[in-house]
Design a protein around this motif. Structure first.
Motif, PDB file in Angstrom:
ATOM      1  N   ASN A 113      -1.997  -3.715   8.579  1.00  0.00           N
ATOM      2  CA  ASN A 113      -0.775  -3.180   8.836  1.00  0.00           C
ATOM      3  C   ASN A 113      -0.027  -3.847   9.684  1.00  0.00           C
ATOM      4  OD1 ASN A 113      -1.344  -0.844   7.293  1.00  0.00           O
ATOM      5  ND2 ASN A 113      -2.085   0.440   9.051  1.00  0.00           N
ATOM      6  N   ASN A 136      -8.901  -1.621  10.071  1.00  0.00           N
ATOM      7  CA  ASN A 136      -7.704  -1.432   9.245  1.00  0.00           C
ATOM      8  C   ASN A 136      -6.657  -1.698   9.422  1.00  0.00           C
ATOM      9  OD1 ASN A 136      -7.129  -0.348   6.588  1.00  0.00           O
ATOM     10  ND2 ASN A 136      -6.153   1.283   7.846  1.00  0.00           N
ATOM     11  N   THR A 137      -6.074  -1.090  10.705  1.00  0.00           N
ATOM     12  CA  THR A 137      -4.702  -1.279  11.078  1.00  0.00           C
ATOM     13  C   THR A 137      -4.271  -2.651  11.490  1.00  0.00           C
ATOM     14  OG1 THR A 137      -2.928   0.400  11.695  1.00  0.00           O
ATOM     15  CG2 THR A 137      -4.423  -0.407  13.283  1.00  0.00           C
ATOM     16  N   HIS A 197     -11.003   2.360  11.999  1.00  0.00           N
ATOM     17  CA  HIS A 197      -9.634   2.595  11.802  1.00  0.00           C
ATOM     18  C   HIS A 197      -8.714   1.492  12.528  1.00  0.00           C
ATOM     19  CE1 HIS A 197      -9.755   7.377  11.494  1.00  0.00           C
ATOM     20  NE2 HIS A 197     -11.035   6.926  11.442  1.00  0.00           N
ATOM     21  N   CYS A 257      -4.486   1.801  18.982  1.00  0.00           N
ATOM     22  CA  CYS A 257      -4.291   0.633  17.802  1.00  0.00           C
ATOM     23  C   CYS A 257      -3.187   1.041  16.883  1.00  0.00           C
ATOM     24  CB  CYS A 257      -5.539   0.364  16.955  1.00  0.00           C
ATOM     25  SG  CYS A 257      -5.947   1.958  16.194  1.00  0.00           S
ATOM     26  N   PHE A 308     -12.300   4.169   6.315  1.00  0.00           N
ATOM     27  CA  PHE A 308     -11.694   2.847   6.666  1.00  0.00           C
ATOM     28  C   PHE A 308     -12.446   1.493   6.508  1.00  0.00           C
ATOM     29  CE2 PHE A 308      -7.568   4.571   7.270  1.00  0.00           C
ATOM     30  CZ  PHE A 308      -7.945   5.873   7.796  1.00  0.00           C
ATOM     31  N   ASN A 357      -3.345   3.392  14.041  1.00  0.00           N
ATOM     32  CA  ASN A 357      -3.853   3.738  12.924  1.00  0.00           C
ATOM     33  C   ASN A 357      -3.229   4.985  12.367  1.00  0.00           C
ATOM     34  OD1 ASN A 357      -5.345   2.845  10.403  1.00  0.00           O
ATOM     35  ND2 ASN A 357      -6.484   4.337  10.855  1.00  0.00           N
ATOM     36  N   GLU A 358      -3.808   5.988  13.394  1.00  0.00           N
ATOM     37  CA  GLU A 358      -3.215   7.230  12.966  1.00  0.00           C
ATOM     38  C   GLU A 358      -1.889   7.545  12.975  1.00  0.00           C
ATOM     39  OE1 GLU A 358      -6.521   8.734  12.184  1.00  0.00           O
ATOM     40  OE2 GLU A 358      -6.883   6.815  12.592  1.00  0.00           O
ATOM     41  N   TYR A 368       0.399   5.492  12.429  1.00  0.00           N
ATOM     42  CA  TYR A 368       0.969   4.786  11.258  1.00  0.00           C
ATOM     43  C   TYR A 368       0.646   5.843   9.983  1.00  0.00           C
ATOM     44  CZ  TYR A 368       1.366   1.736   7.093  1.00  0.00           C
ATOM     45  OH  TYR A 368       1.683   1.073   5.916  1.00  0.00           O
ATOM     46  N   TYR A 380     -10.826   1.790   1.888  1.00  0.00           N
ATOM     47  CA  TYR A 380      -9.929   0.972   2.508  1.00  0.00           C
ATOM     48  C   TYR A 380     -10.007  -0.443   2.429  1.00  0.00           C
ATOM     49  CZ  TYR A 380      -6.532   4.891   4.119  1.00  0.00           C
ATOM     50  OH  TYR A 380      -5.641   5.733   4.182  1.00  0.00           O
TER      51      TYR A 380
END
Lengths: 460, 342, 385
Positions: free
Chosen positions: C234, C229-230, C226, C188, C277, C190-191, C193, C281
């Protein structure tokens, strides 16, 4: 040539000592305007014995030591003037016990005010301590050592007056107990009286005479409710009288004064906040009436009045610690503020406000004049507080000049600079009675013959 | 120079002197009322000018529409009589000073006015404000300034109100829905009293709510609750809007308890009185008001004005009543959540 | 991104970022681990500013300080200043900036993490098929209501796979129409980013979005917060395609409310750990609790630090692989499992495969295996059926 780093690592463990540039950079600065001076090492002990070993090492090798708590005095008191070792005390964070009947707590040297407050709320809800407005990371010991003030100062004096015992590592490495605990390790109810009060050798010395590893602190009744009354006046000259009348009632917890141009609603007035506490609505109502009655004449004359504060605007005024205090640092969107906060007699308040406005105008500064009443009005803390943008060198310089003038004014007026910078310490020592100064010199030489303890401070 | 449309001749022929006879604080008989009023008209000193609680009620009591309260405020200012401490008045003058901050949403011809009260944006959610919530104005630039009636500062009103009206007009607003009762009173009573033109239509939010509830009639589940209504001082400037309270309550199944302090006899929230006259009078007013609500069996104390709500909402709770703004009560009736607690 | 250079000096180093709301303990995971003020948010921000001004040079130690932030957002929650909501963005921007300017001199473990994602499609050094765990789980076909996005831990980590199976089983039982991407799924990002590798993130996001669009995906439900969230917050930065994104606890709560899943009973004392997250978040605090409380026999006890004050497991910003905060009894995951144990709970319930793996290791090291079990919420529900 001894390897200091490895010696320190041998005492506290390698993960708790650093000579990296990053730690030296950060610990060599504070959020105020003091020029940076970097230490050579930063070390974080966990026990008094570890502190003792560090001090003995430093004494042997003649390396300066600076004990540090939260580092929030803002006047550079734990910026190491001569390099050496900064001892970050915050790993010594245990609360050792509360004596409910005699109302005191014993804390280790790195316990934060925030954690102490939380601990008492959870385990001893009928007891509270005098929490300052500094951020919650400020340590109980650090704050006491600089004669800090807090929410109970109006009632009971400086936070250092509330100390009830000490354990100190002397500059020469001995550990000793000060106060009632010097004859009985279980009893920490007095820091000195009725015997020679040796706590005076350590409180207010900014770590130049020893490192406090344990502290007894008086606790006070914690009532169920708190409320705030806001009195406004536009007549500066009435303020001492207003405070006298308020303190005469003996009804108040904290009394704080604010004068500042922003936000707009504050312009043109002096805000006098009186906090009251009670275990019932009746108690609070009674206190409100007594306080209203005390200021009735001034109210009737229209020279001052109480502002009804809507319920949703009260929490920031009552908060402990008050987060609004640190927000002052972002007024210029630049993360900085510093203040000179002399202790002055009540009747001098109008002169100090006038001086502040003069400085603001002369140096074009953003300011807040905050004051706190101490010990029922025997004196007050007056803060010449200025906020700055830390990316604006010119502004920081103007504030340094303003603070210097403020300090000179304080000396002329007979005030006592609180947590004075090195420069202000010099001003004080210059004006001080030479025989008094000589005592200070003798004490320092006696306790710290090698001059390793936070050198640069109180150097007569 | 703005002049008050006051006609001494109207007072001369007035048979009742209701303005001062009905006054809940001064309680004068007809003769005393006539004498003191004449002094005020003549520009002489009168204890009325000193002891006025600034509750606005005499504006309503005067059946001649002759603005006795505005005259009192004018005289207070002329004579330097302070109905409240100077510092409190200064606080208001500085707090409400326009500073070029135009807080506006996507303003259309029909817009909501939040006055200068930051709670309102949290309230205007859900079906009741669907399609209009983003068309709003808020802040000092649009402030009605009526609060200065409490502080003998008619001069500030005369200075700032025309500019506020100009600011509203310049946004192209043709209909302003006033969420604060005091704004509506300003545009419909205070402004005309000084010949200040209001070049847009004003709608009281009661009327707006009532119309909206009629549209959503099928979604209303009657609340079946007993309510007491807290009438604010400002509503004395627009007494004709009072029927909307009953209209709304009837639609949503709120049963209005029988009270002593109701309508013309209503008691204000008391906090302005506290700041001006002191705690004894204010405590008395508030106690009688709340005793009345409790004794009449009310469950809810329904507010019109957010300032009343913030001032005595807590006190009302302590007396066992549930404080609620009328907007939130209407939301409950259509099964929507009231605003989150601030 | 460059905006941070004009703002980062606003930190007053007041230290509120170190605490939760009630000051009960230190709540910044890297500060709790290392204890030098430099490892707290204010330390980080002051050092980044110093680096920008050229007052300090980039070094291994500075890199460690920068990358041991787990981006848990406790500081964002606690900072009293107006810029609070930007703080973690500044740290991420500084990571991108330093990565670019210091020619990638970042901690080797972080380098390795990013390289593995780039070359293998996951940071766990796994070279096998992503769907090796997924026997019997349907592949997503156009027209299925939900895409179940499994993620790297769900695909390759043993406990993550158990979570994935348990969630998939529950969704099937409830008759939800869904499928997985199987081997076509990508990390995905997330990390990636949060570690500041913008180009790699963009590549991953665009690939995933492309895949979703091809298949006509409208709704995505994720295993991991995670990914939730992304994809939700994002991905819209790199693409204007819109998807409805859910975490599986949001769906599960709905299914329980509608009685599509009927737990019969599970006698246990359970404490729930709010993952960063989901919690700080994305403000999702109630759904997991409602799920647990709807199971007869479950007694939910809260840890002292819960909801917006939850203490991070220490796994964020890739640390569930890079493990930069390991090696001490003050490692965040160990602190947290001790806190969970103190509640008297039998089960430490999690809603995130990263928290799951961090806590399982910590429980072993703390020798609490007989006393406390980590379970994912879907597993607690599944065991109660």
């Amino acid at each position: 040539m001894i390897d200091i780093y490895n010696s320190l690592a041998g005492i506290v463990g390698e993960q708790y000592v650093s000579n990296h540039k990053e730690e030296r950079y950060f610990y060599g600065r504070d959020p105020g305007l003091t020029p940076p001076h970097e230490p050579d090492y930063v070390v974080m002990p966990e026990t008094p014995e570890e502190v003792q070993q560090i001090v003995k090492l430093a004494n042997k090798e003649k390396i300066p030591i600076v004990p540090k708590g939260g580092g929030l005095a803002l006047t550079g008191l734990v910026v190491p003037q001569k390099g050496g070792i900064v001892i970050d005390m915050k790993r010594m964070g245990k609360i050792l016990g509360v004596n409910e009947k005699s109302r005191y707590v014993i804390v280790e040297g790195g316990v934060t005010h925030g954690m102490l407050q939380n601990y008492l709320k959870k385990h001893h809800p009928k007891l509270r301590h005098s929490i300052p407005d500094s951020p919650a990371i400020a340590t109980v010991v650090g704050n006491a050592v600089i004669h800090g003030q807090g929410r109970l100062t109006q009632q009971y004096g400086f936070n250092s007056d509330m100390v009830s015992g000490l354990e100190v590592v002397l500059p020469t490495g001995e550990i000793c107990r000060i106060g009632s605990c010097s004859i009985s390790s279980q009893h920490w109810f007095s820091k000195g009286a009725p015997w020679p009060d040796l706590s005076g050798l350590f409180l207010g010395w900014f770590g130049t005479t020893g490192i406090i590893t344990k502290l007894g602190l008086r606790l006070y009744p914690c009532k169920k409710m708190r409320d705030v009354m806001v009195f406004l006046t536009d007549k500066i000259e009435l303020v001492p009288d207003i405070v006298l009348k308020l303190t005469h009632t003996e009804m108040a917890e904290d009394i704080v004064l604010n004068e500042q141009p922003l936000p707009p609603r504050m312009k043109g007035n002096i805000y006098i906040l009186t906090i009251i506490t009670g275990d019932s609505d009746e108690e609070l109502d009674f206190k409100r009436k007594i306080i209203w009655d005390a200021l009735w004449d001034i109210f009737e004359s229209r020279d001052g009045g109480f502002l009804s504060v809507p319920a949703d605007m009260k929490p920031p005024l009552l908060e402990m610690p008050s987060r609004d205090v640190v927000r002052f640092a972002d007024v210029k969107k630049g993360g900085g503020f510093e203040y000179s906060g002399p202790i002055i007699p009540l009747e001098k308040y109008p002169e100090f406000i006038t001086k502040q406005k003069e400085l603001v105008s002369k140096y074009n500064l953003s300011y807040s004049a905050t004051s706190r009443v101490i010990a029922g009005g025997h004196c007050m803390m007056y803060a010449f507080a200025f906020t700055f943008n830390r990316a604006d060198d010119d502004e920081m310089d103007r504030i340094r000049k303003a603070l210097r003038e403020a300090a000179q004014f304080t000396v002329e007026q007979g005030g006592m600079m609180w947590k004075p910078t090195i420069e202000e310490q010099e001003m004080i020592m210059e004006k001080m009675d030479p025989n008094t100064l000589n005592i200070m010199k003798k004490i320092k030489e006696l306790l710290d013959p090698n001059g390793i303890m936070n050198p640069g401070n109180w150097e007569a | 120079m703005l002049q008050l449309n006051f006609d001494p001749a109207k007072c001369a022929v007035c048979k009742t002197q209701d303005c001062l006879v009905k006054c809940q604080y001064l309680r004068l008989d007809k003769d005393k009322a006539k004498t003191e009023m004449q002094k005020i008209i003549n520009g002489e000193d009168s204890f009325v000018l000193h002891d006025c609680a600034t509750c606005y009620a005499c504006e309503e009591y005067c059946k001649m529409g002759n603005h006795p309260f505005y005259l009192i405020v004018e005289r207070q200012e002329e004579k330097g009589i302070l109905p409240a401490p100077r510092s409190v008045a200064t606080m208001w003058v500085n707090q409400c000073e326009p500073r070029g901050r135009f807080t506006v949403g996507k303003v259309e011809e029909r817009a909501l006015s939040f006055c200068s009260i930051p709670i309102f944006p949290f309230w205007v959610t859900g079906k009741l404000f669907d399609g209009i919530a983003s068309s709003y104005i808020m802040g000092e630039e649009f402030f009605c300034n009526a609060v200065f009636l409490h502080y003998a500062k008619m001069s500030v009103i005369k200075d700032r109100l025309p500019k506020a009206i100009e600011n509203i007009k310049n946004l192209g607003i043709k209909e302003l829905i006033c969420l604060h009762d005091e704004c509506y009173g300003t545009f419909n009573s205070l402004a005309p009293a000084y010949g200040i033109e209001v070049p847009f239509k004003t709608t009281h939010y009661f009327e707006y709510l009532h119309n909206k509830l009629k549209e959503l009639k099928d979604e209303i589940k009657p609340l079946n609750v007993k309510v007491a209504y807290q009438r604010p001082c400002s509503n004395r400037l627009s007494p004709k809007t009072q029927h909307f309270v009953d209209d709304i309550f009837n639609l949503i199944g709120a049963h209005r308890v029988k009270r002593e302090y109701v309508g013309e006899n209503a008691l204000c929230c008391g906090e302005v009185i506290r700041m001006g006259q002191g705690y004894k009078i204010a405590d008395d007013v508030q106690k009688r008001n709340m005793d009345d609500m409790v004794n009449a069996g009310a469950e809810y104390c329904v507010f019109n004005c957010p300032m009343c709500y913030l001032s005595i909402g807590d006190k009302v709770t302590k007396r066992g009543l549930k404080p609620i703004h009328i907007i939130d009560l209407c939301k409950m009736a259509i099964d929507e959540k009231p605003r989150p607690e601030v | 991104m460059k905006e941070y250079t004009k703002q980062i000096h606003r930190c007053f180093r007041c230290g509120y970022c170190k605490f939760p709301s009630d000051y009960s303990d230190f709540n910044c995971p890297s500060y709790a681990r290392f204890r030098f003020d430099t490892y707290s948010t204010s330390g980080r921000l002051w050092l980044i500013y110093a680096w920008l001004k050229g007052e300090i040079e980039w070094s291994e130690h500075l890199a460690e300080i920068l990358y041991t932030c787990t981006t848990c957002k406790n500081c964002v929650e606690q900072c009293p200043m107006k810029f609070a909501s930007d703080i973690v963005d500044w740290i991420v921007a500084a990571r991108s900036d330093t990565m670019e300017k210091e020619k990638g001199r970042i901690p080797p473990a972080v380098s390795s993490f990013l390289e593995d994602v780039y070359r293998l499609g996951n940071p766990l050094k796994e070279r096998g098929r992503r769907d090796a765990w997924a026997n019997g789980i349907k592949r997503y076909e156009t027209g299925d209501e939900y895409l179940l996005y499994v993620g790297c831990l769900g695909s390759y980590d043993e406990s993550g796979q158990r979570m994935a199976r348990s969630v998939a089983t529950l969704l099937s039982k409830a008759g939800i129409s869904f499928g997985i991407l199987g081997n076509e799924e990508n990390c995905c990002g997330n990390e990636v980013y949060l570690l500041g590798e913008n180009e790699l993130f963009r590549m991953l996001a665009e690939k995933n979005v492309q895949k979703f669009k091809e298949l006509g995906v409208k709704k995505v439900v994720t295993l991991s917060p995670h990914a939730y969230n992304t994809i939700r917050n994002n991905y819209p930065l790199v693409s204007n395609a819109y998807f409805e994104v859910y975490h599986y606890t949001q769906l599960l709560r709905g299914l329980l409310r509608e009685n599509k899943i009927k737990p019969s009973g599970h006698n246990a004392k359970v404490t729930y750990h709010d993952p960063c997250f989901l919690g700080r978040y994305n403000q999702i605090y109630d759904e997991p609790r409602e799920i647990l409380q709807s199971i007869p026999g479950v007694e939910l006890v809260e840890m002292e630090r819960s909801r917006e004050n939850s203490f991070c497991c220490g796994g964020g910003s890739g640390n569930f692989v890079t493990d930069l905060l390991a090696g001490s009894k003050e490692s965040p995951s160990r602190i947290r499992v001790r806190e969970a144990y103190e509640t008297g709970a039998d089960i430490l319930a999690v809603a995130c495969p990263s928290c799951m793996t961090m806590f399982q290791d910590a429980i072993k090291v703390e020798e609490l295996e007989d006393k406390l079990t980590v379970k994912d919420i879907s597993q607690v529900v599944a065991e109660s059926l």
